[in-house]
Design a protein around this motif. Sequence first.
Motif, PDB file in Angstrom:
ATOM      1  N   LEU A  22       0.845  -1.196   0.000  1.00 49.81           N
ATOM      2  CA  LEU A  22       0.000   0.000   0.000  1.00 49.81           C
ATOM      3  C   LEU A  22       0.879   1.243   0.000  1.00 49.81           C
ATOM      4  O   LEU A  22       0.562   2.227  -0.670  1.00 49.81           O
ATOM      5  N   TYR A  23       1.975   1.199   0.697  1.00 52.37           N
ATOM      6  CA  TYR A  23       2.938   2.302   0.708  1.00 52.37           C
ATOM      7  C   TYR A  23       3.344   2.654  -0.721  1.00 52.37           C
ATOM      8  O   TYR A  23       3.291   3.815  -1.132  1.00 52.37           O
ATOM      9  N   ASP A  24       3.728   1.646  -1.507  1.00 55.13           N
ATOM     10  CA  ASP A  24       4.131   1.881  -2.894  1.00 55.13           C
ATOM     11  C   ASP A  24       2.951   2.341  -3.748  1.00 55.13           C
ATOM     12  O   ASP A  24       3.093   3.231  -4.586  1.00 55.13           O
ATOM     13  N   SER A  29       6.965  10.640  -0.155  1.00 56.36           N
ATOM     14  CA  SER A  29       6.683  12.018  -0.580  1.00 56.36           C
ATOM     15  C   SER A  29       5.189  12.237  -0.772  1.00 56.36           C
ATOM     16  O   SER A  29       4.629  13.233  -0.309  1.00 56.36           O
ATOM     17  N   ALA A  30       4.511  11.311  -1.425  1.00 57.27           N
ATOM     18  CA  ALA A  30       3.067  11.453  -1.643  1.00 57.27           C
ATOM     19  C   ALA A  30       2.307  11.357  -0.317  1.00 57.27           C
ATOM     20  O   ALA A  30       1.380  12.145  -0.070  1.00 57.27           O
ATOM     21  N   GLN A  86       4.624  12.761  13.019  1.00 56.91           N
ATOM     22  CA  GLN A  86       4.227  11.499  13.651  1.00 56.91           C
ATOM     23  C   GLN A  86       3.222  10.741  12.789  1.00 56.91           C
ATOM     24  O   GLN A  86       3.342   9.523  12.606  1.00 56.91           O
ATOM     25  N   VAL A  87       2.218  11.446  12.250  1.00 54.76           N
ATOM     26  CA  VAL A  87       1.202  10.772  11.433  1.00 54.76           C
ATOM     27  C   VAL A  87       1.824  10.241  10.139  1.00 54.76           C
ATOM     28  O   VAL A  87       1.533   9.122   9.711  1.00 54.76           O
ATOM     29  N   THR A  88       2.723  11.026   9.534  1.00 59.17           N
ATOM     30  CA  THR A  88       3.402  10.561   8.318  1.00 59.17           C
ATOM     31  C   THR A  88       4.213   9.305   8.604  1.00 59.17           C
ATOM     32  O   THR A  88       4.139   8.330   7.849  1.00 59.17           O
ATOM     33  N   LYS A 106      -9.401  14.867  -3.006  1.00 59.14           N
ATOM     34  CA  LYS A 106      -8.687  16.033  -3.537  1.00 59.14           C
ATOM     35  C   LYS A 106      -7.449  15.595  -4.308  1.00 59.14           C
ATOM     36  O   LYS A 106      -7.126  16.154  -5.350  1.00 59.14           O
ATOM     37  N   TYR A 107      -6.761  14.589  -3.791  1.00 59.67           N
ATOM     38  CA  TYR A 107      -5.533  14.095  -4.430  1.00 59.67           C
ATOM     39  C   TYR A 107      -5.801  12.938  -5.393  1.00 59.67           C
ATOM     40  O   TYR A 107      -4.863  12.316  -5.878  1.00 59.67           O
TER      41      TYR A 107
END
Length: 154
Positions: A24-26, A32-33, A72-74, A119-120
Amino acid sequence: MLGPLLAGTVAATVSAEEAKEPSLYDRLGGLSAISVVVDDFINVMVVDDVLNANPAIDAARKKVPSPYLKYQVTSMVCKATGGPCAYTGRTMEEAHSHLNITLEEWQRMVQLLRETFNKYQIPEKEQEDMLEVVYSTKAAIVKSAEGSDDAKSE
């Protein structure tokens, strides 16, 4: 004779890795995203009137600097989605138990998160997979009697 056997083992390993779905990260686009979406989400969340109507949340917003919260959330999202980050913050229960978060406030946070995803233009599958991660924290965050409903309830 060992050469062909090793070559076959390496080929089988490569094929298995190629067949494996990206993390999911990828799929979210990496750090960055994720950091851009988290930045925007936190910016929207910290000024939200529904959330800040809770005096404990409002006080926490004034005490915890947004850049720290974003970091922290990132880190947490990066780690939870299969990325290389290490999350060293508090548990969800430690970070939220004193805030007395209601089901209504939880639902508002999810709504703001969905709006940020849209939005993204984050694809629906990635949104749902990310929301599964978020829903897994609900029991540790929502402390009202209403919050004991199904973990996926919005």
